[in-house]
Design a protein around this motif. Structure first.
Motif, PDB file in Angstrom:
ATOM      1  N   VAL A  27       0.681  -1.610   0.029  1.00 53.62           N
ATOM      2  CA  VAL A  27      -0.196   0.115  -0.150  1.00 53.62           C
ATOM      3  C   VAL A  27       1.034   1.229  -0.105  1.00 53.62           C
ATOM      4  O   VAL A  27       2.050   1.105   0.422  1.00 53.62           O
ATOM      5  CB  VAL A  27      -0.777   0.094   1.443  1.00 53.62           C
ATOM      6  CG1 VAL A  27      -1.860  -1.525   1.187  1.00 53.62           C
ATOM      7  CG2 VAL A  27       0.189   0.125   2.572  1.00 53.62           C
ATOM      8  N   PRO A  28       0.770   2.283  -0.270  1.00 52.04           N
ATOM      9  CA  PRO A  28       1.372   3.429  -0.527  1.00 52.04           C
ATOM     10  C   PRO A  28       1.619   3.513   0.623  1.00 52.04           C
ATOM     11  O   PRO A  28       1.122   4.309   1.255  1.00 52.04           O
ATOM     12  CB  PRO A  28       0.408   4.517  -1.128  1.00 52.04           C
ATOM     13  CG  PRO A  28      -0.897   3.777  -1.698  1.00 52.04           C
ATOM     14  CD  PRO A  28      -0.918   2.791  -1.217  1.00 52.04           C
ATOM     15  N   GLY A  29       3.115   4.004   0.996  1.00 51.42           N
ATOM     16  CA  GLY A  29       3.772   4.451   2.317  1.00 51.42           C
ATOM     17  C   GLY A  29       4.319   3.671   2.969  1.00 51.42           C
ATOM     18  O   GLY A  29       4.383   4.214   4.294  1.00 51.42           O
ATOM     19  N   GLU A  30       4.143   1.908   2.780  1.00 54.07           N
ATOM     20  CA  GLU A  30       4.292   1.068   3.335  1.00 54.07           C
ATOM     21  C   GLU A  30       5.833   1.062   3.747  1.00 54.07           C
ATOM     22  O   GLU A  30       6.499   0.360   4.775  1.00 54.07           O
ATOM     23  CB  GLU A  30       3.110  -0.019   2.979  1.00 54.07           C
ATOM     24  CG  GLU A  30       3.580  -1.241   3.988  1.00 54.07           C
ATOM     25  CD  GLU A  30       3.039  -2.250   3.386  1.00 54.07           C
ATOM     26  OE1 GLU A  30       3.046  -3.562   3.905  1.00 54.07           O
ATOM     27  OE2 GLU A  30       2.698  -2.680   2.541  1.00 54.07           O
ATOM     28  N   LYS A  57      13.810   3.440  -2.897  1.00 52.32           N
ATOM     29  CA  LYS A  57      12.852   2.979  -3.877  1.00 52.32           C
ATOM     30  C   LYS A  57      11.733   2.868  -3.335  1.00 52.32           C
ATOM     31  O   LYS A  57      11.570   2.219  -2.051  1.00 52.32           O
ATOM     32  CB  LYS A  57      13.877   2.803  -4.521  1.00 52.32           C
ATOM     33  CG  LYS A  57      13.204   1.881  -5.661  1.00 52.32           C
ATOM     34  CD  LYS A  57      13.298   0.815  -6.532  1.00 52.32           C
ATOM     35  CE  LYS A  57      13.130   0.986  -8.246  1.00 52.32           C
ATOM     36  NZ  LYS A  57      13.986  -0.141  -8.973  1.00 52.32           N
ATOM     37  N   LEU A  58      10.732   3.667  -3.797  1.00 54.65           N
ATOM     38  CA  LEU A  58       9.177   3.687  -2.880  1.00 54.65           C
ATOM     39  C   LEU A  58       8.813   2.100  -3.613  1.00 54.65           C
ATOM     40  O   LEU A  58       8.881   2.028  -4.421  1.00 54.65           O
ATOM     41  CB  LEU A  58       8.274   4.819  -3.321  1.00 54.65           C
ATOM     42  CG  LEU A  58       8.908   5.501  -2.440  1.00 54.65           C
ATOM     43  CD1 LEU A  58       7.807   6.953  -2.720  1.00 54.65           C
ATOM     44  CD2 LEU A  58       8.946   5.641  -0.785  1.00 54.65           C
ATOM     45  N   SER A  59       8.453   1.346  -2.240  1.00 54.72           N
ATOM     46  CA  SER A  59       7.788   0.041  -3.109  1.00 54.72           C
ATOM     47  C   SER A  59       6.353  -0.144  -3.832  1.00 54.72           C
ATOM     48  O   SER A  59       6.267  -0.584  -4.872  1.00 54.72           O
ATOM     49  CB  SER A  59       7.815  -0.938  -1.917  1.00 54.72           C
ATOM     50  OG  SER A  59       9.197  -0.915  -0.972  1.00 54.72           O
TER      51      SER A  59
END
Length: 181
Positions: A127-130, A156-158
């Protein structure tokens, strides 16, 4: 064989004549007519089962190929060498038959490895920001005419796979916390 669907598309959608379809496909006009009249999806061609000289040596060749898969690339014997070894054992057939057998054996082995023993694949979803990935690397830059070594923080954002690099003169906890912020 998707040729039948191509022939039907040329005839019914593109309005090509049978002669034009014959010219493009390389088939005779009678064959094109037969395919257009047929209700079947694809023509079925059956190859007769013929005994091969290799049949009695198939187990030996399979064992040889199995041994070769365990060796490093430079130590592996070529198919020509395997053919020569079979010839010493009494095989009187052609090299092409041995090469075809080896190709089929390798393809079957690869299919088997892809479908067995690899466990279950569960795709990762975030989920965003997780979650994110963080790492350091070193790079060089010319700053004020002088070549300087920089420590580069990579984030790097997942979820979005957005990538953000940030350069620092040294790696310290302050730089780490700043990069995370």
């Amino acid at each position: 064989m998707e040729l039948l669907s191509v022939i039907r598309r040329w005839r019914h959608r593109d309005d090509f004549s049978i002669r034009e379809i014959s010219r493009r496909s390389g088939l005779s006009r009678n064959t094109v007519r037969k395919y257009l009249r047929a209700d079947s999806v694809e023509p079925q061609f059956t190859a007769p089962d013929r005994p091969s000289k290799l049949d009695s040596y198939a187990d030996k060749l399979s064992a040889m190929l199995r041994v070769e898969t365990g060796k490093s690339r430079k130590q592996k014997r070529t198919i020509k060498q395997l053919h020569a070894d079979l010839a010493v054992l009494g095989y009187g057939g052609s090299y092409n038959r041995v090469a075809a057998f080896a190709r089929d054996w390798k393809a079957a082995r690869q299919r088997e490895q892809q479908t067995t023993g690899r466990g279950t694949f569960v795709p990762l979803a975030f989920v965003p920001g997780e979650a994110f990935q963080f790492d350091w690397s070193e790079d060089w830059a010319i700053i004020a005419g002088e070549r300087t070594k920089l420590q580069v923080a990579h984030v790097k954002l997942s979820y979005s796979r957005a990538f953000t690099p940030r350069a620092y003169p040294i790696q310290t906890y302050e730089m780490l916390f700043d990069a995370h912020n």
